[in-house]
Design a protein around this motif. Structure first.
Motif, PDB file in Angstrom:
ATOM      1  N   UNK A  52      16.442   2.741  -3.388  1.00 44.21           N
ATOM      2  CA  UNK A  52      16.997   1.854  -4.409  1.00 44.21           C
ATOM      3  C   UNK A  52      17.092   0.468  -3.774  1.00 44.21           C
ATOM      4  N   UNK A  53      16.275  -0.453  -4.300  1.00 45.02           N
ATOM      5  CA  UNK A  53      16.220  -1.813  -3.770  1.00 45.02           C
ATOM      6  C   UNK A  53      17.100  -2.750  -4.580  1.00 45.02           C
ATOM      7  N   UNK A  54      17.723  -3.684  -3.865  1.00 42.82           N
ATOM      8  CA  UNK A  54      18.547  -4.725  -4.478  1.00 42.82           C
ATOM      9  C   UNK A  54      18.071  -6.077  -3.974  1.00 42.82           C
ATOM     10  N   UNK A  55      17.968  -7.039  -4.885  1.00 43.38           N
ATOM     11  CA  UNK A  55      17.678  -8.417  -4.493  1.00 43.38           C
ATOM     12  C   UNK A  55      18.981  -8.987  -3.935  1.00 43.38           C
ATOM     13  N   UNK A  56      18.999  -9.271  -2.638  1.00 46.27           N
ATOM     14  CA  UNK A  56      20.229  -9.737  -1.993  1.00 46.27           C
ATOM     15  C   UNK A  56      20.248 -11.247  -1.750  1.00 46.27           C
ATOM     16  N   UNK A  57      19.082 -11.877  -1.846  1.00 53.12           N
ATOM     17  CA  UNK A  57      19.023 -13.332  -1.681  1.00 53.12           C
ATOM     18  C   UNK A  57      17.863 -13.870  -2.499  1.00 53.12           C
ATOM     19  N   UNK A  58      18.124 -14.944  -3.220  1.00 54.72           N
ATOM     20  CA  UNK A  58      17.068 -15.646  -3.949  1.00 54.72           C
ATOM     21  C   UNK A  58      17.405 -17.122  -3.981  1.00 54.72           C
ATOM     22  N   UNK A  59      16.609 -17.886  -3.260  1.00 52.47           N
ATOM     23  CA  UNK A  59      16.714 -19.325  -3.366  1.00 52.47           C
ATOM     24  C   UNK A  59      15.309 -19.892  -3.263  1.00 52.47           C
ATOM     25  N   UNK A  60      15.201 -21.204  -3.274  1.00 51.26           N
ATOM     26  CA  UNK A  60      13.883 -21.833  -3.367  1.00 51.26           C
ATOM     27  C   UNK A  60      12.920 -21.384  -2.272  1.00 51.26           C
ATOM     28  N   UNK A  61      13.414 -21.076  -1.105  1.00 52.01           N
ATOM     29  CA  UNK A  61      12.517 -20.743  -0.014  1.00 52.01           C
ATOM     30  C   UNK A  61      12.610 -19.328   0.512  1.00 52.01           C
ATOM     31  N   UNK A  62      13.353 -18.478  -0.184  1.00 57.12           N
ATOM     32  CA  UNK A  62      13.536 -17.143   0.388  1.00 57.12           C
ATOM     33  C   UNK A  62      13.924 -16.105  -0.647  1.00 57.12           C
ATOM     34  N   UNK A  63      13.325 -14.914  -0.477  1.00 61.35           N
ATOM     35  CA  UNK A  63      13.682 -13.730  -1.258  1.00 61.35           C
ATOM     36  C   UNK A  63      13.941 -12.601  -0.265  1.00 61.35           C
ATOM     37  N   UNK A  64      15.033 -11.886  -0.451  1.00 63.19           N
ATOM     38  CA  UNK A  64      15.337 -10.750   0.407  1.00 63.19           C
ATOM     39  C   UNK A  64      15.678  -9.559  -0.478  1.00 63.19           C
ATOM     40  N   UNK A 115       0.797  -1.225   0.000  1.00 68.17           N
ATOM     41  CA  UNK A 115       0.000   0.000   0.000  1.00 68.17           C
ATOM     42  C   UNK A 115       0.832   1.280   0.000  1.00 68.17           C
ATOM     43  N   UNK A 116       2.074   1.217   0.439  1.00 72.59           N
ATOM     44  CA  UNK A 116       2.918   2.402   0.461  1.00 72.59           C
ATOM     45  C   UNK A 116       3.627   2.686  -0.849  1.00 72.59           C
ATOM     46  N   UNK A 117       3.686   1.695  -1.730  1.00 76.13           N
ATOM     47  CA  UNK A 117       4.428   1.859  -2.989  1.00 76.13           C
ATOM     48  C   UNK A 117       3.608   2.641  -3.992  1.00 76.13           C
ATOM     49  N   UNK A 118       4.183   3.746  -4.463  1.00 71.76           N
ATOM     50  CA  UNK A 118       3.568   4.565  -5.508  1.00 71.76           C
ATOM     51  C   UNK A 118       4.010   4.055  -6.869  1.00 71.76           C
ATOM     52  N   UNK A 119       5.307   3.768  -7.010  1.00 70.05           N
ATOM     53  CA  UNK A 119       5.831   3.194  -8.246  1.00 70.05           C
ATOM     54  C   UNK A 119       7.098   2.408  -7.931  1.00 70.05           C
ATOM     55  N   UNK A 120       7.359   1.424  -8.747  1.00 66.09           N
ATOM     56  CA  UNK A 120       8.555   0.611  -8.585  1.00 66.09           C
ATOM     57  C   UNK A 120       8.939   0.099  -9.966  1.00 66.09           C
ATOM     58  N   UNK A 121      10.151   0.437 -10.396  1.00 69.03           N
ATOM     59  CA  UNK A 121      10.577  -0.004 -11.729  1.00 69.03           C
ATOM     60  C   UNK A 121      11.990  -0.569 -11.670  1.00 69.03           C
ATOM     61  N   UNK A 130      12.260   2.448  -6.190  1.00 76.12           N
ATOM     62  CA  UNK A 130      10.963   2.388  -5.538  1.00 76.12           C
ATOM     63  C   UNK A 130      10.625   3.760  -4.979  1.00 76.12           C
ATOM     64  N   UNK A 131       9.444   4.239  -5.310  1.00 79.87           N
ATOM     65  CA  UNK A 131       8.948   5.470  -4.719  1.00 79.87           C
ATOM     66  C   UNK A 131       7.760   5.094  -3.849  1.00 79.87           C
ATOM     67  N   UNK A 132       7.870   5.450  -2.580  1.00 86.36           N
ATOM     68  CA  UNK A 132       6.826   5.128  -1.610  1.00 86.36           C
ATOM     69  C   UNK A 132       6.302   6.407  -0.994  1.00 86.36           C
ATOM     70  N   UNK A 133       5.078   6.301  -0.494  1.00 87.99           N
ATOM     71  CA  UNK A 133       4.497   7.419   0.230  1.00 87.99           C
ATOM     72  C   UNK A 133       4.175   6.946   1.637  1.00 87.99           C
ATOM     73  N   UNK A 134       4.623   7.723   2.603  1.00 89.10           N
ATOM     74  CA  UNK A 134       4.397   7.387   4.004  1.00 89.10           C
ATOM     75  C   UNK A 134       4.057   8.665   4.753  1.00 89.10           C
ATOM     76  N   UNK A 135       2.875   8.669   5.351  1.00 87.57           N
ATOM     77  CA  UNK A 135       2.401   9.833   6.103  1.00 87.57           C
ATOM     78  C   UNK A 135       2.440  11.111   5.264  1.00 87.57           C
ATOM     79  N   UNK A 136       2.033  10.985   3.999  1.00 86.49           N
ATOM     80  CA  UNK A 136       1.923  12.137   3.113  1.00 86.49           C
ATOM     81  C   UNK A 136       3.216  12.594   2.469  1.00 86.49           C
ATOM     82  N   UNK A 137       4.310  11.898   2.734  1.00 84.70           N
ATOM     83  CA  UNK A 137       5.592  12.276   2.141  1.00 84.70           C
ATOM     84  C   UNK A 137       6.107  11.162   1.243  1.00 84.70           C
TER      85      UNK A 137
END
Length: 149
Positions: A65-77, A32-38, A53-60
């Protein structure tokens, strides 16, 4: 530091849920906080992939900048950073019957003077966690079909 955790049950197989969630640009559909993510790089959705990622929180609005730091069969970070905060979305995905048990953990660490606001923002982040647990299953159903595949 603020930590929020929710457990979400999905009627889809773990592999399909992982494939859907690995593309962080889809947070527009369930966070719900994400306005856009590309995506800001190219190639496979592997460790090192990055998103703006551009998010809005409390009107601001804020940009991370997000990075995928882990990806395996049971986990995404995914770890997002800017000068004010470091945000981590940690998704544990496991089979449960014919569906999936998703444990969503969000953690945000504020930096500098913003750190002082952490105790006052916990309730707001808990509310956002509740909204994620409502919106994410609907987004997965729309993407994967309302019945398990």
């Amino acid at each position: 530091m603020i930590k929020v955790e929710r457990v979400i049950h999905l009627p889809h197989p773990p592999e399909a849920v992982t494939a859907y969630l690995a593309d962080f640009s889809r947070t527009e559909s369930w966070d719900p906080g994400t306005v856009s993510c590309r995506r800001i790089d190219s190639g496979p959705l592997a460790v090192g992939a990055e998103w703006q990622n551009i998010s809005e929180f409390r009107g601001r609005r804020t940009e991370l900048r997000y990075t995928l730091t882990r990806r395996d069969a049971g986990r995404l970070v995914f770890v997002g950073r800017n000068k004010t905060a470091t945000s981590t979305d940690d998704l544990s995905i496991e089979a449960q019957g014919e569906g999936t048990r998703l444990t969503y953990r969000a953690q945000i660490a504020f930096h500098g003077a913003a750190r002082l606001a952490s105790p006052f923002l916990k309730r707001e982040f808990e509310r956002l966690g509740d909204e994620v647990s409502e919106q994410l299953p609907a987004a997965v159903d729309r993407a994967l079909g309302s019945t398990p595949r």
